[in-house]
Design a protein around this motif. Structure first.
Motif, PDB file in Angstrom:
ATOM      1  N   ARG A  43      26.473  55.273  41.014  1.00 12.36           N
ATOM      2  CA  ARG A  43      25.883  56.589  41.306  1.00 12.36           C
ATOM      3  C   ARG A  43      24.927  57.004  40.192  1.00 12.36           C
ATOM      4  N   ASP A  44      25.329  56.773  38.938  1.00 12.11           N
ATOM      5  CA  ASP A  44      24.509  57.171  37.790  1.00 12.11           C
ATOM      6  C   ASP A  44      23.188  56.405  37.755  1.00 12.11           C
ATOM      7  N   LEU A  45      23.240  55.129  38.111  1.00 12.12           N
ATOM      8  CA  LEU A  45      22.030  54.306  38.077  1.00 12.12           C
ATOM      9  C   LEU A  45      21.220  54.423  39.371  1.00 12.12           C
ATOM     10  N   GLY A  46      21.795  55.079  40.362  1.00  9.16           N
ATOM     11  CA  GLY A  46      21.059  55.338  41.591  1.00  9.16           C
ATOM     12  C   GLY A  46      20.921  54.151  42.511  1.00  9.16           C
ATOM     13  N   VAL A  47      21.964  53.303  42.574  1.00 12.01           N
ATOM     14  CA  VAL A  47      21.924  52.157  43.484  1.00 12.01           C
ATOM     15  C   VAL A  47      23.006  52.315  44.555  1.00 12.01           C
ATOM     16  N   LYS A  48      22.715  51.810  45.725  1.00 18.87           N
ATOM     17  CA  LYS A  48      23.663  51.882  46.838  1.00 18.87           C
ATOM     18  C   LYS A  48      24.864  50.990  46.549  1.00 18.87           C
ATOM     19  N   GLN A  49      26.062  51.526  46.766  1.00 20.71           N
ATOM     20  CA  GLN A  49      27.284  50.760  46.564  1.00 20.71           C
ATOM     21  C   GLN A  49      28.053  50.650  47.879  1.00 20.71           C
ATOM     22  N   THR A  50      28.534  49.449  48.163  1.00 26.79           N
ATOM     23  CA  THR A  50      29.399  49.226  49.312  1.00 26.79           C
ATOM     24  C   THR A  50      30.746  48.725  48.805  1.00 26.79           C
ATOM     25  N   LEU A  51      31.812  49.371  49.222  1.00 24.36           N
ATOM     26  CA  LEU A  51      33.163  48.984  48.822  1.00 24.36           C
ATOM     27  C   LEU A  51      33.795  48.174  49.949  1.00 24.36           C
ATOM     28  N   ILE A  52      34.300  46.990  49.613  1.00 28.06           N
ATOM     29  CA  ILE A  52      34.936  46.126  50.606  1.00 28.06           C
ATOM     30  C   ILE A  52      36.390  45.907  50.217  1.00 28.06           C
ATOM     31  N   ASP A  53      37.277  46.119  51.160  1.00 30.92           N
ATOM     32  CA  ASP A  53      38.714  45.973  50.929  1.00 30.92           C
ATOM     33  C   ASP A  53      39.146  44.543  51.241  1.00 30.92           C
ATOM     34  N   THR A  54      39.549  43.817  50.217  1.00 31.07           N
ATOM     35  CA  THR A  54      40.082  42.456  50.409  1.00 31.07           C
ATOM     36  C   THR A  54      41.530  42.386  49.912  1.00 31.07           C
ATOM     37  N   SER A  55      42.197  43.530  49.904  1.00 33.56           N
ATOM     38  CA  SER A  55      43.547  43.587  49.337  1.00 33.56           C
ATOM     39  C   SER A  55      44.584  42.833  50.165  1.00 33.56           C
ATOM     40  N   VAL A  56      44.179  42.300  51.304  1.00 32.83           N
ATOM     41  CA  VAL A  56      45.082  41.464  52.095  1.00 32.83           C
ATOM     42  C   VAL A  56      45.610  40.290  51.272  1.00 32.83           C
ATOM     43  N   ILE A  57      44.851  39.879  50.252  1.00 30.85           N
ATOM     44  CA  ILE A  57      45.311  38.732  49.454  1.00 30.85           C
ATOM     45  C   ILE A  57      46.577  39.049  48.657  1.00 30.85           C
ATOM     46  N   LYS A  58      46.882  40.341  48.487  1.00 31.35           N
ATOM     47  CA  LYS A  58      48.133  40.696  47.801  1.00 31.35           C
ATOM     48  C   LYS A  58      49.351  40.165  48.544  1.00 31.35           C
ATOM     49  N   ALA A  59      49.208  40.007  49.845  1.00 33.69           N
ATOM     50  CA  ALA A  59      50.330  39.554  50.664  1.00 33.69           C
ATOM     51  C   ALA A  59      50.554  38.051  50.581  1.00 33.69           C
ATOM     52  N   ILE A  60      49.557  37.321  50.064  1.00 28.43           N
ATOM     53  CA  ILE A  60      49.672  35.862  50.090  1.00 28.43           C
ATOM     54  C   ILE A  60      49.567  35.192  48.731  1.00 28.43           C
ATOM     55  N   THR A  61      49.300  35.963  47.676  1.00 25.85           N
ATOM     56  CA  THR A  61      49.273  35.378  46.337  1.00 25.85           C
ATOM     57  C   THR A  61      49.765  36.406  45.336  1.00 25.85           C
ATOM     58  N   THR A  62      50.207  35.941  44.187  1.00 26.24           N
ATOM     59  CA  THR A  62      50.688  36.876  43.167  1.00 26.24           C
ATOM     60  C   THR A  62      50.113  36.501  41.808  1.00 26.24           C
TER      61      THR A  62
END
Length: 221
Positions: A56-75
């Motif tokens: 936001r400070d630098l003025g660039v578009k950010q896209t957040l992607i949820d890949t937290s599914v990997i918590k279920a298959i690795t530790t």
């Protein structure tokens, strides 16, 4: 009329990816740079908060992607609040299996949809804690795989690949962002604001900074 090239930076809000972002903005122009940030189930929200603030400070578009599914298959220690972070002779327990492969895949899917060919990632095989997915050979193979998978010519850039932390700080300084990176980025594995000064990530960051500042001071004497 030739289209202006665009770049997508894989962005965590840490020292390395912020340095890459500053370089991309300088090279492509702010209006042609976007960032993608991944929620992969990391222990601390501060990393995501820093990334959001910097974008936001630098003025660039950010896209957040949820890949937290990997918590279920690795530790691993970066995703398990109860784990003690250890640097082993074999493989640090902070290594997240498949993380960079996943990041590059999702970044590429998003980039193609936006007409972006240049993907920038801050991986490095000089100060990389032994992570196999930070090696140049992996990134090059992933580049070929993604080109074949989507019939699209991606250009995965790794500007920090052969730099140690001291040299990464030097690059940030050359880009006019030394103080910015020092003040606004987050590297600490334990999620401590300003760094815990004890975890492997903090030690590496501070060692590189101290070496760079000492070298800079010596040149000014």
């Amino acid at each position: 009329m030739q289209q202006t090239p665009k770049a997508l930076v894989i962005f965590s809000g840490g020292q390395d990816s912020t340095t890459c972002l500053l370089q991309a903005i300088q090279h492509y122009g702010k209006e042609n740079v976007e960032v993608v940030t991944f929620q992969y189930g990391q222990r601390h929200a501060i990393e995501l908060e820093k990334a959001q603030w910097i974008a936001r400070d630098l003025g660039v578009k950010q896209t957040l992607i949820d890949t937290s599914v990997i918590k279920a298959i690795t530790t691993n220690a970066l995703m398990d609040q109860s784990a003690v972070i250890e640097e082993n002779d074999d493989m640090p327990n902070t290594f997240v299996d498949g993380r960079n492969a996943l990041f590059l895949l999702y970044a590429a899917i998003y980039a193609k949809g936006q007409g972006i060919r240049n993907i920038v990632t801050g991986v490095c095989e000089t100060d990389f804690s032994g992570y196999p997915d930070c090696r140049d050979v992996f990134v090059k193979s992933m580049n070929v795989t993604l080109n074949l998978a989507m019939d699209y010519n991606f250009n995965i850039q790794t500007p920090l690949m052969y730099l140690d932390k001291k040299q990464t700080w030097a690059l940030a300084d050359q880009l006019g962002g030394l103080d910015y990176v020092r003040q606004h980025t987050h590297t600490c594995y334990l999620g401590v604001e300003g760094g815990c000064h004890e975890c492997p990530s903090c030690k590496l960051r501070e060692k590189g900074l101290n070496e760079y500042l000492a070298e800079k001071e010596a040149h000014h004497v």
